[in-house]
Scaffold this motif. Structure first.
Motif, PDB file in Angstrom:
ATOM      1  N   PRO A   1      -1.829  -3.012 -11.005  1.00  0.00           N
ATOM      2  CA  PRO A   1      -1.503  -3.415  -9.632  1.00  0.00           C
ATOM      3  C   PRO A   1      -1.544  -2.215  -8.689  1.00  0.00           C
ATOM      4  O   PRO A   1      -1.239  -1.081  -9.080  1.00  0.00           O
ATOM      5  CB  PRO A   1      -0.090  -3.965  -9.757  1.00  0.00           C
ATOM      6  N   LEU A   2      -1.877  -2.477  -7.416  1.00  0.00           N
ATOM      7  CA  LEU A   2      -1.894  -1.435  -6.400  1.00  0.00           C
ATOM      8  C   LEU A   2      -0.478  -1.200  -5.891  1.00  0.00           C
ATOM      9  O   LEU A   2       0.256  -2.136  -5.567  1.00  0.00           O
ATOM     10  CB  LEU A   2      -2.806  -1.839  -5.244  1.00  0.00           C
ATOM     11  N   THR A   3      -0.100   0.070  -5.794  1.00  0.00           N
ATOM     12  CA  THR A   3       1.204   0.466  -5.278  1.00  0.00           C
ATOM     13  C   THR A   3       1.018   1.618  -4.299  1.00  0.00           C
ATOM     14  O   THR A   3      -0.079   2.150  -4.144  1.00  0.00           O
ATOM     15  CB  THR A   3       2.141   0.920  -6.414  1.00  0.00           C
ATOM     16  N   VAL A   4       2.108   1.983  -3.623  1.00  0.00           N
ATOM     17  CA  VAL A   4       2.135   3.175  -2.788  1.00  0.00           C
ATOM     18  C   VAL A   4       3.074   4.172  -3.458  1.00  0.00           C
ATOM     19  O   VAL A   4       4.261   3.877  -3.648  1.00  0.00           O
ATOM     20  CB  VAL A   4       2.608   2.871  -1.356  1.00  0.00           C
ATOM     21  N   GLU A   5       2.549   5.311  -3.809  1.00  0.00           N
ATOM     22  CA  GLU A   5       3.349   6.340  -4.475  1.00  0.00           C
ATOM     23  C   GLU A   5       3.191   7.653  -3.719  1.00  0.00           C
ATOM     24  O   GLU A   5       2.106   8.217  -3.654  1.00  0.00           O
ATOM     25  CB  GLU A   5       2.909   6.498  -5.934  1.00  0.00           C
ATOM     26  N   GLY A   6       4.290   8.114  -3.135  1.00  0.00           N
ATOM     27  CA  GLY A   6       4.224   9.351  -2.357  1.00  0.00           C
ATOM     28  C   GLY A   6       3.253   9.262  -1.192  1.00  0.00           C
ATOM     29  O   GLY A   6       2.573  10.236  -0.853  1.00  0.00           O
ATOM     30  N   ASP A   7       3.172   8.085  -0.582  1.00  0.00           N
ATOM     31  CA  ASP A   7       2.291   7.813   0.560  1.00  0.00           C
ATOM     32  C   ASP A   7       0.819   7.734   0.184  1.00  0.00           C
ATOM     33  O   ASP A   7      -0.046   7.653   1.068  1.00  0.00           O
ATOM     34  CB  ASP A   7       2.470   8.865   1.677  1.00  0.00           C
ATOM     35  N   TYR A   8       0.498   7.754  -1.097  1.00  0.00           N
ATOM     36  CA  TYR A   8      -0.886   7.624  -1.556  1.00  0.00           C
ATOM     37  C   TYR A   8      -1.039   6.310  -2.317  1.00  0.00           C
ATOM     38  O   TYR A   8      -0.104   5.842  -2.981  1.00  0.00           O
ATOM     39  CB  TYR A   8      -1.289   8.800  -2.456  1.00  0.00           C
ATOM     40  N   LEU A   9      -2.231   5.712  -2.237  1.00  0.00           N
ATOM     41  CA  LEU A   9      -2.497   4.474  -2.964  1.00  0.00           C
ATOM     42  C   LEU A   9      -2.748   4.792  -4.429  1.00  0.00           C
ATOM     43  O   LEU A   9      -3.459   5.746  -4.766  1.00  0.00           O
ATOM     44  CB  LEU A   9      -3.708   3.750  -2.382  1.00  0.00           C
ATOM     45  N   ARG A  10      -2.148   3.953  -5.293  1.00  0.00           N
ATOM     46  CA  ARG A  10      -2.334   4.169  -6.731  1.00  0.00           C
ATOM     47  C   ARG A  10      -2.325   2.847  -7.469  1.00  0.00           C
ATOM     48  O   ARG A  10      -1.460   1.992  -7.240  1.00  0.00           O
ATOM     49  CB  ARG A  10      -1.220   5.063  -7.274  1.00  0.00           C
ATOM     50  N   PHE A  11      -3.303   2.653  -8.327  1.00  0.00           N
ATOM     51  CA  PHE A  11      -3.282   1.539  -9.278  1.00  0.00           C
ATOM     52  C   PHE A  11      -2.435   1.989 -10.449  1.00  0.00           C
ATOM     53  O   PHE A  11      -2.843   2.865 -11.230  1.00  0.00           O
ATOM     54  CB  PHE A  11      -4.701   1.178  -9.734  1.00  0.00           C
ATOM     55  N   ASN A  12      -1.247   1.414 -10.561  1.00  0.00           N
ATOM     56  CA  ASN A  12      -0.238   1.942 -11.479  1.00  0.00           C
ATOM     57  C   ASN A  12       0.113   0.898 -12.535  1.00  0.00           C
ATOM     58  O   ASN A  12       0.810  -0.076 -12.261  1.00  0.00           O
ATOM     59  CB  ASN A  12       1.015   2.324 -10.675  1.00  0.00           C
ATOM     60  N   LYS A  13      -0.356   1.091 -13.753  1.00  0.00           N
ATOM     61  CA  LYS A  13      -0.139   0.112 -14.817  1.00  0.00           C
ATOM     62  C   LYS A  13       1.343   0.012 -15.150  1.00  0.00           C
ATOM     63  O   LYS A  13       2.042   1.014 -15.308  1.00  0.00           O
ATOM     64  CB  LYS A  13      -0.916   0.515 -16.074  1.00  0.00           C
ATOM     65  N   GLY A  14       1.838  -1.218 -15.219  1.00  0.00           N
ATOM     66  CA  GLY A  14       3.226  -1.459 -15.558  1.00  0.00           C
ATOM     67  C   GLY A  14       4.167  -1.396 -14.378  1.00  0.00           C
ATOM     68  O   GLY A  14       5.362  -1.695 -14.519  1.00  0.00           O
ATOM     69  N   ALA A  15       3.673  -1.013 -13.204  1.00  0.00           N
ATOM     70  CA  ALA A  15       4.525  -0.901 -12.029  1.00  0.00           C
ATOM     71  C   ALA A  15       4.709  -2.267 -11.356  1.00  0.00           C
ATOM     72  O   ALA A  15       3.936  -3.203 -11.579  1.00  0.00           O
ATOM     73  CB  ALA A  15       3.928   0.088 -11.036  1.00  0.00           C
ATOM     74  N   THR A  16       5.750  -2.372 -10.529  1.00  0.00           N
ATOM     75  CA  THR A  16       5.934  -3.572  -9.713  1.00  0.00           C
ATOM     76  C   THR A  16       4.849  -3.606  -8.642  1.00  0.00           C
ATOM     77  O   THR A  16       4.693  -2.635  -7.896  1.00  0.00           O
ATOM     78  CB  THR A  16       7.319  -3.570  -9.038  1.00  0.00           C
ATOM     79  N   PRO A  17       4.071  -4.673  -8.581  1.00  0.00           N
ATOM     80  CA  PRO A  17       2.980  -4.721  -7.590  1.00  0.00           C
ATOM     81  C   PRO A  17       3.492  -4.524  -6.170  1.00  0.00           C
ATOM     82  O   PRO A  17       4.544  -5.051  -5.791  1.00  0.00           O
ATOM     83  CB  PRO A  17       2.387  -6.119  -7.780  1.00  0.00           C
ATOM     84  N   GLY A  18       2.780  -3.750  -5.359  1.00  0.00           N
ATOM     85  CA  GLY A  18       3.131  -3.579  -3.966  1.00  0.00           C
ATOM     86  C   GLY A  18       2.757  -4.809  -3.151  1.00  0.00           C
ATOM     87  O   GLY A  18       1.990  -5.667  -3.601  1.00  0.00           O
ATOM     88  N   LYS A  19       3.325  -4.896  -1.952  1.00  0.00           N
ATOM     89  CA  LYS A  19       3.011  -5.994  -1.040  1.00  0.00           C
ATOM     90  C   LYS A  19       2.056  -5.487   0.030  1.00  0.00           C
ATOM     91  O   LYS A  19       2.351  -4.479   0.696  1.00  0.00           O
ATOM     92  CB  LYS A  19       4.276  -6.533  -0.386  1.00  0.00           C
ATOM     93  N   PHE A  20       0.936  -6.175   0.202  1.00  0.00           N
ATOM     94  CA  PHE A  20      -0.069  -5.760   1.174  1.00  0.00           C
ATOM     95  C   PHE A  20      -0.519  -6.962   1.989  1.00  0.00           C
ATOM     96  O   PHE A  20      -0.445  -8.107   1.531  1.00  0.00           O
ATOM     97  CB  PHE A  20      -1.273  -5.129   0.481  1.00  0.00           C
ATOM     98  N   ASN A  21      -1.000  -6.685   3.192  1.00  0.00           N
ATOM     99  CA  ASN A  21      -1.611  -7.714   4.021  1.00  0.00           C
ATOM    100  C   ASN A  21      -2.863  -7.157   4.658  1.00  0.00           C
ATOM    101  O   ASN A  21      -3.132  -5.934   4.595  1.00  0.00           O
ATOM    102  CB  ASN A  21      -0.652  -8.235   5.085  1.00  0.00           C
ATOM    103  N   LEU A  22      -3.637  -8.029   5.270  1.00  0.00           N
ATOM    104  CA  LEU A  22      -4.944  -7.659   5.826  1.00  0.00           C
ATOM    105  C   LEU A  22      -4.982  -7.921   7.308  1.00  0.00           C
ATOM    106  O   LEU A  22      -4.258  -8.770   7.836  1.00  0.00           O
ATOM    107  CB  LEU A  22      -6.062  -8.449   5.129  1.00  0.00           C
ATOM    108  N   ASP A  23      -5.855  -7.203   8.001  1.00  0.00           N
ATOM    109  CA  ASP A  23      -6.034  -7.387   9.428  1.00  0.00           C
ATOM    110  C   ASP A  23      -7.507  -7.156   9.755  1.00  0.00           C
ATOM    111  O   ASP A  23      -8.113  -6.207   9.255  1.00  0.00           O
ATOM    112  CB  ASP A  23      -5.175  -6.410  10.207  1.00  0.00           C
ATOM    113  N   SER A  24      -8.061  -8.045  10.554  1.00  0.00           N
ATOM    114  CA  SER A  24      -9.461  -7.888  10.945  1.00  0.00           C
ATOM    115  C   SER A  24      -9.659  -8.175  12.430  1.00  0.00           C
ATOM    116  O   SER A  24     -10.759  -8.426  12.883  1.00  0.00           O
ATOM    117  CB  SER A  24     -10.354  -8.819  10.130  1.00  0.00           C
ATOM    118  N   PHE A  25      -8.541  -8.185  13.211  1.00  0.00           N
ATOM    119  CA  PHE A  25      -8.561  -8.496  14.653  1.00  0.00           C
ATOM    120  C   PHE A  25      -9.042  -9.895  14.896  1.00  0.00           C
ATOM    121  O   PHE A  25      -9.027 -10.777  14.176  1.00  0.00           O
ATOM    122  CB  PHE A  25      -9.437  -7.524  15.435  1.00  0.00           C
TER     123      PHE A  25
END
Length: 352
Positions: free
Chosen positions: A328-352
């Motif tokens: 799952p994709l997470t935010v770790e130290g302000d950087y994006l990371r695919f982190n196995k076993g971690a709690t998935p981060g919450k994300f949304n999209l924007d395209s105007f």
């Protein structure tokens, strides 16, 4: 929410998104519907009053201006030579006469303004009087034959029980409504029917994501490789050899470039979830692909692993690969990371 994006879009972290949508309970819905039903009688009464209230004449009122009511641009022009103390055309006598003319003109302007204000107040008083007379007339009509006629129609419409065909039959067969000159009564019947059959408008409680600049995924560290959030621009700039604080707008514009991506290949969608290979679609690193070999998300020259966007209702979970085999994709130290076993981060999209 969940559908395959065919154009480019931004990604932003949205950890504040609720786990699930807020929904009204059956008790809350019943309370709103009961209040709506109770208000119908008042709405019908207001409709009757409006039908029986004579129209009040409206008069446009333009308040006086400091330069007079006739024109907001009325000015007193003085000879430009006077401002330099030059005496001409009769010397001091001419100046004295000019001064008297100015005073007379100013007094005339003040009188016109006062007259206009008095006229405006008179018109306002007249409108208030006409409004009071109209309300008194409406009160008498509501308690007289005209009011009885409309209340009879209301009772018939309510008796139709929301059945449109029954209302049409009543309009066709009623001796008053079917007459050629009774269109206003037929319109009134339909207006009452609209009130009687209206339903309570329930509030929209759906979560509406709001993208913040600091939560938007950007290129980090001034390069086109690392990706993350909270990319803060410089706070200080140098002007003429001195350090000065940058404005908020300047700081925002000094942030790393926003990442725009698209599904460049292998796009698919099923049951609201979708995915494919993400390709950079902005000027910075345009044409490169999004991947991670050691967990940290970067741009790469060639396609790596596809990603999956799982629709969670209020947000997305983004996975490298899928839930069964990926990370799952997470935010770790302000950087994006695919982190196995971690709690998935919450994300949304924007395209105007």
């Amino acid at each position: 929410m969940g559908y395959l994006r065919t154009g480019s879009f931004m990604i932003f972290s949205d950890e504040g998104a609720p786990v699930e949508e807020r929904k009204l309970s059956s008790q809350e819905i019943a309370k709103l519907e009961a209040a709506h039903q109770a208000a119908k009688a008042g709405r019908i009464e207001d409709l009757i009053k409006r039908r029986l209230t004579p129209a009040v004449r409206r008069v446009a009122i333009t308040p006086g201006t400091p330069w007079g009511a006739s024109s907001p641009f009325h000015m007193v022009y003085m000879d430009p030579m006077m401002s330099r103390g030059i005496v001409h055309l009769g010397g001091t006598e001419w100046l004295g006469g000019m001064h008297e003319n100015i005073q007379a003109e100013q007094e005339a302007l003040r009188k016109r303004q006062a007259d206009a204000q008095a006229a405006a107040e008179a018109r306002q008083a007249k409108e208030a009087e006409e409004k009071a007379q109209a309300e008194e007339t409406a009160k008498k009509r509501m308690n007289g034959p005209e009011g009885e006629q409309l209340r009879r129609i209301v009772a018939e419409v309510q008796g139709a029980g929301g059945d449109q065909e029954a209302l049409k039959k009543f309009i066709r067969e009623d001796h008053e409504l079917r007459q050629q000159g009774s269109k206003h009564l037929r319109d009134f019947a339909w207006d009452v029917f609209s009130i009687c059959t209206s339903t309570a408008k329930l509030p929209d409680l759906r979560y509406k994501p709001c993208r913040m600049s600091t939560e938007t995924v950007r290129f980090k560290d001034g390069c086109d490789y690392w990706l993350g959030v909270n990319e803060v621009g410089r706070q200080i700039k140098v002007v003429n050899g001195k350090q000065v604080a940058m404005t908020e707008t300047e700081t925002i514009h000094d942030q790393g470039a926003t990442l725009w991506v698209k599904v460049g290949d292998g796009g698919w969608s099923k049951d609201g979830n979708w995915g494919g290979y993400l390709q950079v679609d902005c000027a910075t690193a345009k044409g490169k692909w999004i991947d991670s070999s050691n967990g940290w998300v970067t741009t790469v020259a060639g396609k790596g692993d596809p990603v999956t966007f799982y629709d969670m209702g209020t947000h997305y979970q983004i996975w490298q690969g899928d839930r069964e085999t990926g990370r799952p994709l997470t935010v770790e130290g302000d950087y994006l990371r695919f982190n196995k076993g971690a709690t998935p981060g919450k994300f949304n999209l924007d395209s105007f």
